[in-house]
Design a protein around this motif. Sequence first.
Motif, PDB file in Angstrom:
ATOM      1  N   GLU A  89       0.826  -1.217   0.000  1.00 43.36           N
ATOM      2  CA  GLU A  89       0.000   0.000   0.000  1.00 43.36           C
ATOM      3  C   GLU A  89       0.855   1.261   0.000  1.00 43.36           C
ATOM      4  O   GLU A  89       0.522   2.249  -0.648  1.00 43.36           O
ATOM      5  N   SER A  90       1.957   1.193   0.722  1.00 38.66           N
ATOM      6  CA  SER A  90       2.782   2.406   0.731  1.00 38.66           C
ATOM      7  C   SER A  90       3.416   2.650  -0.636  1.00 38.66           C
ATOM      8  O   SER A  90       3.565   3.797  -1.049  1.00 38.66           O
ATOM      9  N   SER A  91       3.736   1.580  -1.369  1.00 37.45           N
ATOM     10  CA  SER A  91       4.214   1.770  -2.749  1.00 37.45           C
ATOM     11  C   SER A  91       3.111   2.373  -3.610  1.00 37.45           C
ATOM     12  O   SER A  91       3.335   3.285  -4.399  1.00 37.45           O
ATOM     13  N   LEU A  92       1.887   1.807  -3.382  1.00 37.22           N
ATOM     14  CA  LEU A  92       0.743   2.241  -4.188  1.00 37.22           C
ATOM     15  C   LEU A  92       0.432   3.734  -3.989  1.00 37.22           C
ATOM     16  O   LEU A  92       0.142   4.440  -4.938  1.00 37.22           O
ATOM     17  N   TYR A  93       0.538   4.181  -2.719  1.00 38.18           N
ATOM     18  CA  TYR A  93       0.157   5.576  -2.435  1.00 38.18           C
ATOM     19  C   TYR A  93       1.359   6.516  -2.320  1.00 38.18           C
ATOM     20  O   TYR A  93       1.237   7.645  -1.886  1.00 38.18           O
ATOM     21  N   SER A  94       2.513   5.976  -2.695  1.00 40.98           N
ATOM     22  CA  SER A  94       3.718   6.806  -2.541  1.00 40.98           C
ATOM     23  C   SER A  94       3.782   7.956  -3.549  1.00 40.98           C
ATOM     24  O   SER A  94       4.498   8.927  -3.343  1.00 40.98           O
ATOM     25  N   GLY A  95       3.039   7.795  -4.651  1.00 44.55           N
ATOM     26  CA  GLY A  95       3.084   8.814  -5.697  1.00 44.55           C
ATOM     27  C   GLY A  95       4.265   8.623  -6.630  1.00 44.55           C
ATOM     28  O   GLY A  95       4.482   9.429  -7.545  1.00 44.55           O
ATOM     29  N   ASN A 131      -3.883  -4.904  -7.700  1.00 45.94           N
ATOM     30  CA  ASN A 131      -4.215  -6.335  -7.717  1.00 45.94           C
ATOM     31  C   ASN A 131      -3.460  -7.088  -6.622  1.00 45.94           C
ATOM     32  O   ASN A 131      -4.018  -7.967  -5.947  1.00 45.94           O
ATOM     33  N   ASP A 132      -2.170  -6.737  -6.459  1.00 46.94           N
ATOM     34  CA  ASP A 132      -1.362  -7.364  -5.393  1.00 46.94           C
ATOM     35  C   ASP A 132      -2.003  -7.139  -4.029  1.00 46.94           C
ATOM     36  O   ASP A 132      -2.163  -8.069  -3.233  1.00 46.94           O
ATOM     37  N   VAL A 133      -2.343  -5.861  -3.771  1.00 48.15           N
ATOM     38  CA  VAL A 133      -2.944  -5.524  -2.466  1.00 48.15           C
ATOM     39  C   VAL A 133      -4.231  -6.335  -2.256  1.00 48.15           C
ATOM     40  O   VAL A 133      -4.435  -6.920  -1.187  1.00 48.15           O
ATOM     41  N   ALA A 134      -5.045  -6.392  -3.310  1.00 48.29           N
ATOM     42  CA  ALA A 134      -6.315  -7.131  -3.190  1.00 48.29           C
ATOM     43  C   ALA A 134      -6.063  -8.609  -2.882  1.00 48.29           C
ATOM     44  O   ALA A 134      -6.709  -9.194  -2.004  1.00 48.29           O
TER      45      ALA A 134
END
Length: 233
Positions: free
Chosen positions: A76-82, A95-98
């Motif tokens: 999640e931190s990668s996803l929301y890191s920008g 997809n990974d997070v899910a």
Amino acid sequence: MSAALGLFRLQLIDRQVDRAQTQLKEIQKSLDDNSELVELTGKIEKVQSEIDSVNQAVRTAGADTQSQQEKISQAESSLYSGQVHNPKELQDLQNDVASLKKRLDTLEERELASMTELDAAEKELGMLRASLEELKIKRESSMSVLLGSRSLLNRELEKLTEERRATLDPISMEHRNMYEQLRRSKRGVAVVEITDGSCSGCGTTLTAAMQQNARSLSQLVACPTCNRILYGA
Ligand SMILES: [Zn+2]
């Protein structure tokens, strides 16, 4: 005293001795029997070892859950890191997070199941331990009753042994042997009373002479049918 009376009295004593000895054997059997205790202790050990392995499962499940949560945080931190801009990469991360979360659900369910199992086993252990305590108390009190009866019976046997010695004293060797042999072959009943002119051992009607002889001071008269020694009061 008629010859038969001495043996009749001896037999009364011997039957009391037999009874006391049978009771003593029963008491000893109960005193020695700790099967219930052994069985319950075995059950407790089994549940205890179940608890040990379920505890291990709970710890493993907890660690798996925790490490899965860490994986999700990282993703999640990668996803929301920008820092990720490529839509394909973003989609992959989502997809990974899910899928990580789906796996987390499974792990959490497994952890919960182990905890429920542990809870049930601990309850069972508690109940078994309570039963064991109850059984120990019950056994202690029944043991004290049994020990009390045992010492009473032993005292009774001592008294009977004394009585037997005194009763046996005036009886001749020949009559003693005859008595012992009949006791063995006639299931413990060597001497029988004459009741209403008949042998109370087998019911055979006895002649007046036989009845008279049975009251004799020196000789013993045997029932012509069952061969037991006749005693006429
Ligand atoms: Zn008879």
